[in-house]
Design an enzyme around this catalytic site. Structure first.
Site, PDB file in Angstrom:
ATOM      1  N   LYS A   1      22.242 -31.053 -33.824  1.00 48.43           N
ATOM      2  CA  LYS A   1      22.858 -32.336 -34.184  1.00 48.43           C
ATOM      3  C   LYS A   1      23.688 -32.190 -35.457  1.00 48.43           C
ATOM      4  O   LYS A   1      23.260 -31.497 -36.392  1.00 48.43           O
ATOM      5  CB  LYS A   1      21.743 -33.378 -34.378  1.00 48.43           C
ATOM      6  CG  LYS A   1      22.205 -34.808 -34.594  1.00 48.43           C
ATOM      7  CD  LYS A   1      20.987 -35.743 -34.684  1.00 48.43           C
ATOM      8  CE  LYS A   1      21.345 -37.198 -34.844  1.00 48.43           C
ATOM      9  NZ  LYS A   1      20.148 -38.074 -34.911  1.00 48.43           N
TER      10      LYS A   1
ATOM     11  N   SER B   1      20.391 -42.075 -31.712  1.00 46.27           N
ATOM     12  CA  SER B   1      21.647 -41.548 -32.200  1.00 46.27           C
ATOM     13  C   SER B   1      21.941 -40.100 -31.777  1.00 46.27           C
ATOM     14  O   SER B   1      23.093 -39.691 -31.809  1.00 46.27           O
ATOM     15  CB  SER B   1      21.663 -41.602 -33.728  1.00 46.27           C
ATOM     16  OG  SER B   1      20.663 -40.784 -34.280  1.00 46.27           O
TER      17      SER B   1
ATOM     18  N   SER C   1      15.671 -41.825 -32.259  1.00 47.60           N
ATOM     19  CA  SER C   1      16.928 -41.133 -31.949  1.00 47.60           C
ATOM     20  C   SER C   1      16.797 -39.834 -31.177  1.00 47.60           C
ATOM     21  O   SER C   1      17.801 -39.299 -30.724  1.00 47.60           O
ATOM     22  CB  SER C   1      17.701 -40.854 -33.233  1.00 47.60           C
ATOM     23  OG  SER C   1      18.398 -42.006 -33.604  1.00 47.60           O
TER      24      SER C   1
HETATM   25  N1  GLN Z   1      18.420 -46.680 -33.232  1.00 47.93           N
HETATM   26  C1  GLN Z   1      17.772 -46.654 -34.501  1.00 47.93           C
HETATM   27  C2  GLN Z   1      18.762 -47.035 -35.580  1.00 47.93           C
HETATM   28  O1  GLN Z   1      19.834 -47.370 -35.256  1.00 47.93           O
HETATM   29  C3  GLN Z   1      17.155 -45.314 -34.745  1.00 47.93           C
HETATM   30  C4  GLN Z   1      18.103 -44.287 -35.193  1.00 47.93           C
HETATM   31  C5  GLN Z   1      17.472 -42.951 -35.467  1.00 47.93           C
HETATM   32  O2  GLN Z   1      16.352 -42.676 -35.054  1.00 47.93           O
HETATM   33  N2  GLN Z   1      18.177 -42.132 -36.200  1.00 47.93           N
HETATM   34  O3  GLN Z   1      18.485 -47.002 -36.731  1.00 47.93           O
END
Ligand code: GLN
Length: 479
Positions: free
Chosen positions: A77, A152, A176
């Site tokens: 990532k 994400s 994410s």
């Molecule tokens: N969807 C969650 C957010 O927008 C989690 C994101 C993540 O785990 N990095 O914060």
């Protein structure tokens, strides 16, 4: 459209049936074919990958591989620092940033001989659930390119699901890794907080962030986790608990007598697609028919308060962590500004996307003197109670089963205009990070439209061995 699993590839490398060079070339060919449409990788490190693969082949030929993974391709990532390789966090503000060092997880991969093929797309600074907040365009779901891959870590999930690489790394602050794994039909795991060093992971919410594996199988995820886990003096929150050889014991569990908790409240949430519930129930029924005990447990606070507590705490930490992007130290600087204050504000205004700005403003608001007690302190209290929900449930069962997401992958654009709808899609993943425990998502079925459905399993602190064993067992019965 899949690559061989990492274990299959390793077996073939060990038997001399293929080479790291051939594996890297196969990866690159798939990337060339698929990436223009799927946008999973923001950078492809072709030249370096081929050189690294040749070096791995030379080591193996000399009988001195660095580890079992020597020569196996991987994607990472793009919020993990890779020395000399762009690390953008999918943000304009870091568009040209090339870190002078590797994140510890990346360093461990290199020391094991893994071959980095590229950097995977994400929502800007890992804030989002659909990958649509990437400054470089969304990654797309390989099962239906009109749908989101989740976020994400969307790019990391797509890279595995589309066969570009056998496995990849993502980060999970509130789901994410698990949610995109569910949307793309692969395995994705969030380790216990402190299991994997966060050094070199660009911070979003430091008390929640954790790096973890994406893979096609539970066994591959176990091997990748054991490679990157462990104490690191460069991360004061990394744990000194020994790292077991997860991959060597992952098949040793049994469904006979395994106690799987079913949190009643998670399954009662409004708005869950009946096809999701049906697929999860079918998976649990199969596990039960092999001897697992499905036991109702209660996690009311984790269900009711996860979204509000998470979006306060994560935003608060983000507003503080993102203060460092000011145009002065590194990254994007707005041109033609009159003075330093204007340079700071214009650099941030032009460098950050709308969702990141929303989080910074929300976080700054909840941390301000007048609102601190009403929001931040209350969210921390809720966090403690959520943790208690997990602890009490896990006293009664070995693992907990839950949906990963209320629905399968949704169409691109369908939640973009309504942040609250987007946040609500995280209802089942957020509480695990607030509790700090480990969990994973594994594919258990498909909707009638052919989109993957994931089942989430949670385990206690540093109970990765048991969690992976349970997941491996479930994986066998849903195959
Ligand atoms: N969807 C969650 C957010 O927008 C989690 C994101 C993540 O785990 N990095 O914060």
């Amino acid at each position: 459209m899949s690559f061989p699993t990492a274990h299959d590839l390793i077996a073939r490398l060990e038997a001399g049936e293929t080479t790291a060079r051939q594996a890297a070339e196969a990866s690159l060919a798939t990337i060339e074919r698929q990436n223009p449409q799927l946008n999973a990788l923001l950078a492809v490190t072709a030249e370096q990958a081929l050189a690294d693969a040749d070096a791995a082949d030379a080591r193996r030929q000399a009988g001195k591989p660095l580890s079992r993974l020597d020569g196996v391709p991987i994607a990472v990532k793009d919020n993990m620092c890779t020395r000399g390789v762009p690390t953008t966090c999918a943000s304009r503000i870091l568009e040209n940033f090339r870190p002078p060092y590797d994140a510890t997880a990346v360093r461990k991969l290199r020391e094991a001989g893994a071959v980095l093929l590229g950097k995977a797309n994400l929502d800007e600074f890992a804030m989002g659930s659909s990958n649509e907040f990437s400054a470089f365009g969304p990654a797309r779901n390989p099962w239906n390119p009109e749908c989101v891959p989740g976020g994400s870590s969307g790019g990391s999930a797509v890279a595995v699901a589309s066969g570009m690489v056998p496995w990849s790394l993502g980060s999970d602050t509130g789901g994410s890794i698990r949610q995109p794994a569910s949307f793309c039909g692969v395995v994705g795991m969030k380790p216990t907080y402190g299991r994997v060093s966060r050094y070199g992971l660009v911070a979003f919410a430091s008390s929640l962030d954790q790096i973890g594996p994406f893979a096609q199988t539970v066994e591959d995820a176990a091997l990748l986790l054991e490679t990157i886990a462990g104490h690191d003096p460069l991360d004061s929150t990394s744990s000194t608990v020994d790292v077991p050889k997860y991959s060597e014991t992952v098949r040793n569990g049994s469904l006979k007598g395994l106690k799987i908790g079913r949190p009643v409240e998670f399954f009662d949430v409004q708005g869950v697609d009946p096809e999701v519930t049906a697929a999860l129930n079918a998976a649990l029924d199969k596990a039960a028919s092999e001897g697992a005990e499905i036991i109702d447990v209660h996690m009311p606070i984790a269900t009711e308060y996860a979204v509000s507590a998470y979006y306060i705490i994560a935003a608060a930490e983000a507003s503080s962590n993102l203060a460092r992007y000011d145009g002065a130290h590194y990254g994007f600087r707005a041109p033609d500004t009159a003075d330093i204050v204007e340079m700071f504000s214009k650099s941030r205004a032009q460098g950050f996307g709308a969702e990141v700005k929303r989080r910074i403003m929300l976080g700054t608001f909840v941390l301000s003197a007048e609102t601190f007690d009403a929001y931040y302190v209350r969210a921390q209290k809720a966090r403690t109670l959520i943790q208690r929900d997990y602890r009490e449930a896990l006293e009664k069962v070995d693992v907990i089963a839950a949906p990963t997401a209320p629905t399968a992958a949704f169409p691109l654009g369908s939640k973009l205009e309504d942040p609250v709808q987007m946040y609500l899609a995280d209802i089942f993943t957020l509480s695990l990070n607030l509790a700090g425990y480990c969990g994973l998502s594994l594919p258990v079925g498909r909707t009638s439209a052919g989109l993957p459905i994931g089942l989430q399993l949670f385990g206690g602190a540093f109970e990765e061995t048991r969690l992976l064993q349970a997941a491996w067992q479930v994986e066998q019965v849903v195959k």
